[in-house]
Enzyme design. Structure first.
Site, short mmCIF file in Angstrom:
data_model
loop_
_atom_site.label_atom_id
_atom_site.label_comp_id
_atom_site.label_asym_id
_atom_site.label_seq_id
_atom_site.Cartn_x
_atom_site.Cartn_y
_atom_site.Cartn_z
N ARG A 120 0.84 -1.20 0.00
CA ARG A 120 0.00 0.00 0.00
C ARG A 120 0.88 1.25 0.00
NH1 ARG A 120 -4.85 1.89 -1.58
NH2 ARG A 120 -6.11 2.84 0.07
N THR A 151 -9.46 -0.38 -10.26
CA THR A 151 -8.48 -1.27 -9.66
C THR A 151 -8.47 -2.52 -10.53
OG1 THR A 151 -8.92 -0.33 -7.47
CG2 THR A 151 -7.99 -2.54 -7.49
N GLU A 207 -6.11 3.73 -7.77
CA GLU A 207 -7.30 4.32 -7.18
C GLU A 207 -8.34 4.63 -8.24
OE1 GLU A 207 -9.20 7.47 -5.62
OE2 GLU A 207 -10.18 5.71 -4.82
N ASP A 219 -7.98 8.16 -0.43
CA ASP A 219 -8.62 7.11 0.36
C ASP A 219 -8.60 7.42 1.85
OD1 ASP A 219 -9.36 5.61 -1.78
OD2 ASP A 219 -7.85 4.05 -1.54
N GLY A 230 -13.19 -2.55 -7.43
CA GLY A 230 -14.53 -2.02 -7.16
C GLY A 230 -14.61 -1.02 -6.04
N GLY A 231 -13.49 -0.43 -5.58
CA GLY A 231 -13.56 0.54 -4.50
C GLY A 231 -14.14 -0.07 -3.24
#
Length: 583
Positions: free
Chosen positions: A112, A400, A420, A440, A486-487
């Site tokens: 990340r 994504t 993102e 985010d 898909g967030g």
């Protein structure tokens, strides 16, 4: 262990480009069964499920040359940087689960992105203290986190790679140099990305001279990316995080045409990927494994399953009258906990054990009525809570990608990778796009006088919903590897697939094809394929329902004694490929 074929043969084979493709089976709907050894082994056969055919080819080339699932993951990610730039790339981050068949070991790798050291915690606020609109904050340098995927892949390769690092980049380098045809999806995504034209390098790459999206079939070459990948292939991750590439990234962020940021070369050089403790939990007779914080995905999927487990399979299996309602209620409760408790565990105390405690989940499940929607959903009070947080969330967007790989040795990778939103920050550097992952974070760092768990802090990792997943059967054998983009809706997409596979007994493709259901801001969102009965059942129980397409990007592989069963989401452009290691 010696390579088969020898490495020199493998190099020549990879240099011969698309000839390998003739030896592969392309499976856009279902993976056909292949030879398999008892106990879920693959006996030299492999499978990849990826969101773009050319990226799938790249991974398959590496696997055929004797590479492992991690070797192939590097090749896939490098190729996706070129052919699916709207979704992921080396300028972003990822989470990777790896299963090693030899000893059953499962590793969780956290790639990340991190916030720059000079980040202002209020930099997503306007002068009056209110939150900026996402569309105003997402483009440009302030939204860019230090990319993590290359460091993460190198760490995984050191532990689980088989081919030389440099060889894994060969397919993508060749593809970037020779070019690829713009697909309908890429053409459409360029057309929808308002603001690309504001960034000169990005405009020149993705738009025609008259400002139109590159047409379908246009051969897009990227010599800059080919050069970048050659540097990384020759010099390892240090070539990305030190020297000219890092300097150019930092310069582009600080000199962005919109919202210039604060990232420095020191921020980039300091980045480290992390190994986290994988989250595994029983579900009926299976064991489901997911990614821990800073993503909320593993916790939330486990919570949904832990609540649904209190109901017989027949009541939640696809098509059951109550299934959508029970699933929606479990999601609502899990999302309430997610919003309050989950953030970067290096900065906040996430009560993971308490949130996944069986007694706690039984109590949460007891709140669910089979006949009526809960009027109010609040976070629970799990054991182990040490801090009082205010609720807050980030604006996670769905651009994504996910891919699943099982190699010829029985090892597996489930990896979710992202920049993102579509095309990230719109900043193009050395042939690749930089992410906008810092959006985010919660835009408002405090709620109700309390700091939120997902507040923006220097060097912190923003919360995610990415949910790479592995499932094991009652004998401990690998049963499935899958995940989705898909967030914030990823959690529901993945949990739906688990229920379809395990409670519905569906093949991978049919589980992926099940209508998606998600928690919207003010309604339950469901795809029209759910049918009138499914929608009516939700409304009859008090839900506000919005019918709309929900574009997941589920890609997955099941493995059993009978062979492979692969699936690729028809909502995107993915394929499944199966082949054998060259002898």
């Amino acid at each position: 262990m010696p390579l088969s074929p020898p490495i020199t043969t493998a190099v020549r084979r990879l240099q011969k480009s698309r000839k390998v493709a003739l030896l592969l089976v392309v499976l856009p709907v279902l993976g056909c069964a292949g030879a398999s050894s008892p106990g879920g082994g693959t006996d030299g056969r492999f499978m990849v499920s990826v969101a773009h055919p050319l990226a799938a080819h790249a991974g398959a080339e590496i696997l055929r040359a004797g590479g492992t699932a991690v070797d192939a993951a590097i090749a896939v990610q490098a190729a996706l940087t070129l052919v699916e730039p709207q979704s992921s790339g080396i300028g972003g981050g990822a989470f990777l689960l790896h299963y090693r068949k030899a000893d059953g070991r499962i590793d969780a790798y956290d790639g990340r992105e991190t916030a720059p050291a000079a980040l202002d915690p209020g930099h997503f606020l306007k002068d009056d203290g209110t939150a900026r609109a996402f569309r105003d904050a997402a483009a440009g340098g302030q939204a860019v986190g230090v990319p993590g995927v290359i460091r993460m892949l190198e760490q995984a390769h050191v532990e689980h790679g088989r081919l030389p690092w440099r060889l894994t980049f060969a397919p993508a380098i060749e593809l970037a140099s020779g070019g690829f045809q713009v697909t309908p999806r890429l053409n459409r995504m360029i057309g929808h990305a308002m603001g690309l034209a504001d960034f000169p390098a990005t405009r020149a790459y993705f738009l025609t001279p008259d400002g139109a999206p590159l047409p379908i079939g246009f051969v897009l070459r990227n010599s800059a990316l080919a050069h970048t990948l050659r540097r990384i292939a020759a010099g390892g991750a240090e070539a990305f995080y030190e020297g000219e590439i890092a300097a150019d990234i930092a310069r582009a962020v600080r000199a962005a045409a919109r919202n210039p940021g604060t990232m420095t070369q020191a921020d980039i050089a300091a980045y480290r990927a992390k190994k986290r403790e994988v989250l595994c939990r029983p579900y009926r007779v299976w064991r489901v494994c997911g990614m821990p914080p800073p993503t909320s995905g593993g916790i939330a999927v486990h919570q949904i399953l832990g609540m649904l487990e209190r109901f017989p399979s027949a009541r939640i299996a696809p098509g059951a009258p109550e299934a959508a309602h029970l699933f929606a209620e479990a999601m609502r409760l899990a999302y309430a906990d997610r919003a309050l408790y989950v953030g970067d565990p290096d900065f906040v105390n996430v009560p993971v054990d308490g949130l996944l405690d069986s007694a706690y989940l039984a109590g949460r499940a007891a709140e669910i009525s089979a006949d009526r929607r809960l009027e109010r959903v609040s976070p629970g009070k799990p054991r182990g809570v040490q801090d009082a947080f205010g609720q807050g969330g980030g604006a996670e967007y769905p651009s994504t990608s996910h891919f699943a790989i099982v190699d010829g040795y029985g090892n597996a990778v489930s990896m979710t990778t992202t920049v993102e939103r579509a095309f990230g920050s719109y900043i193009l550097v050395r042939g690749f796009l930089l992410n906008n992952q810092l959006t985010d974070f919660a835009f408002r760092p405090r709620r109700g006088g309390r700091v939120v768990a997902n507040a923006a802090v220097p060097n912190k990792r923003p919360r995610s919903s990415m949910s790479p997943t592995l499932i094991f059967d009652a004998e401990g054998r690998l049963f499935a590897a899958f995940g989705s983009p898909g967030g914030r809706r990823i959690i529901g997409y993945v949990a739906k697939t688990v229920v379809g596979l395990l409670d519905g007994g569906l093949p991978m493709q049919k589980a992926i094809d099940l209508p998606n259901i998600a928690i919207g801001r003010d309604a339950i969102e469901i795809e029209p394929e759910a049918g009138e009965a499914g929608v009516a059942g939700l409304r009859a129980r008090g839900h506000t329902v919005r019918i709309r397409p929900l574009v997941s990007g589920l890609h997955g592989i099941k493995i059993s004694k009978r062979g492979f069963d692969g699936g690729a989401d028809a909502r995107r452009e993915g394929v499944v490929m199966e082949g054998s290691v060259a002898r």
